[in-house]
Enzyme design. Structure first.
Site, PDB file in Angstrom:
ATOM      1  N   ALA A  72       0.844  -1.194   0.000  1.00 16.02           N
ATOM      2  CA  ALA A  72       0.000   0.000   0.000  1.00 16.02           C
ATOM      3  C   ALA A  72       0.876   1.239   0.000  1.00 16.02           C
ATOM      4  CB  ALA A  72      -0.908   0.003   1.222  1.00 16.02           C
ATOM      5  N   GLU A 105      -2.043 -11.840  -5.117  1.00 15.81           N
ATOM      6  CA  GLU A 105      -3.352 -11.580  -5.691  1.00 15.81           C
ATOM      7  C   GLU A 105      -3.495 -10.080  -5.848  1.00 15.81           C
ATOM      8  OE1 GLU A 105      -3.501 -15.271  -3.383  1.00 15.81           O
ATOM      9  OE2 GLU A 105      -3.373 -13.243  -2.578  1.00 15.81           O
ATOM     10  N   TYR A 117       3.642  -5.102 -11.058  1.00 19.02           N
ATOM     11  CA  TYR A 117       4.050  -6.490 -10.877  1.00 19.02           C
ATOM     12  C   TYR A 117       4.630  -7.069 -12.164  1.00 19.02           C
ATOM     13  CZ  TYR A 117       1.193  -5.867  -6.694  1.00 19.02           C
ATOM     14  OH  TYR A 117       0.650  -5.393  -5.526  1.00 19.02           O
TER      15      TYR A 117
END
Length: 168
Positions: A72, A105, A117
């Site tokens: 985050a 995920e 990612y």
């Protein structure tokens, strides 16, 4: 991340993930496994120049597999490279844990995170339908595997970012 970081992390968590916010107990449980010889977790915080939590990230390791639990970054710092720095640190931790693959995920509607990612070499491998509740949002499952020549999970370089310090 240490116990005294939990309250400011929860504030950021509630702002960024209002529908599926982690609880204080979940963070305590994860941190309980992040220290000592048998550690299986790595949790980090990034602080801005004023010492405020700017971001956080966590990794769980089991055997030769790592799992990114969370990443985050505060809204005002998204797109600055901080997420990449946090991910790079998690991948270094995965290498220290001797992980040969790292899974994660990601919400299917979070394209920014998916691109991050992918830059680090993660590839989509499937979906988890309705994974994020209560919104019933699907998760894209992604995997990074190490090179067969014994390479590390931290093979990708991160974006440069200034003004924050990452602490374990």
């Amino acid at each position: 991340m240490r116990w005294w970081d939990i309250d400011p992390v929860l504030e950021l968590e509630k702002d960024l993930f209002p529908e599926d916010t982690w609880s204080r107990g979940m963070f305590w449980s994860e941190l309980a496994h992040s220290r000592g010889a048998g550690a299986t977790r790595c949790y980090l915080v990034a602080e801005d120049e004023n010492g405020r939590i700017a971001g956080y990230a966590g990794l769980a390791a089991s055997g030769d597999q790592g799992d990114v639990q969370t990443i985050a970054v505060a809204r005002g710092l998204q797109g600055t490279g901080l997420g990449g720095r946090l991910l790079a640190e998690l991948l270094r931790a995965a290498t220290s844990f001797e992980c040969h693959e790292v899974l994660l995920e990601c919400r299917v509607d979070n394209v920014r995170a998916q691109k991050l990612y992918e830059r680090f070499g993660f590839e989509p491998i499937g979906f988890r339908r309705g994974y994020y509740q209560p919104g019933n949002v699907d998760a894209l499952v992604m995997r990074l595997t190490t090179a067969s020549d014994g390479g590390s999970a931290a093979g990708a370089s991160s974006d440069s970012e200034q003004g924050t310090e990452i602490n374990g």
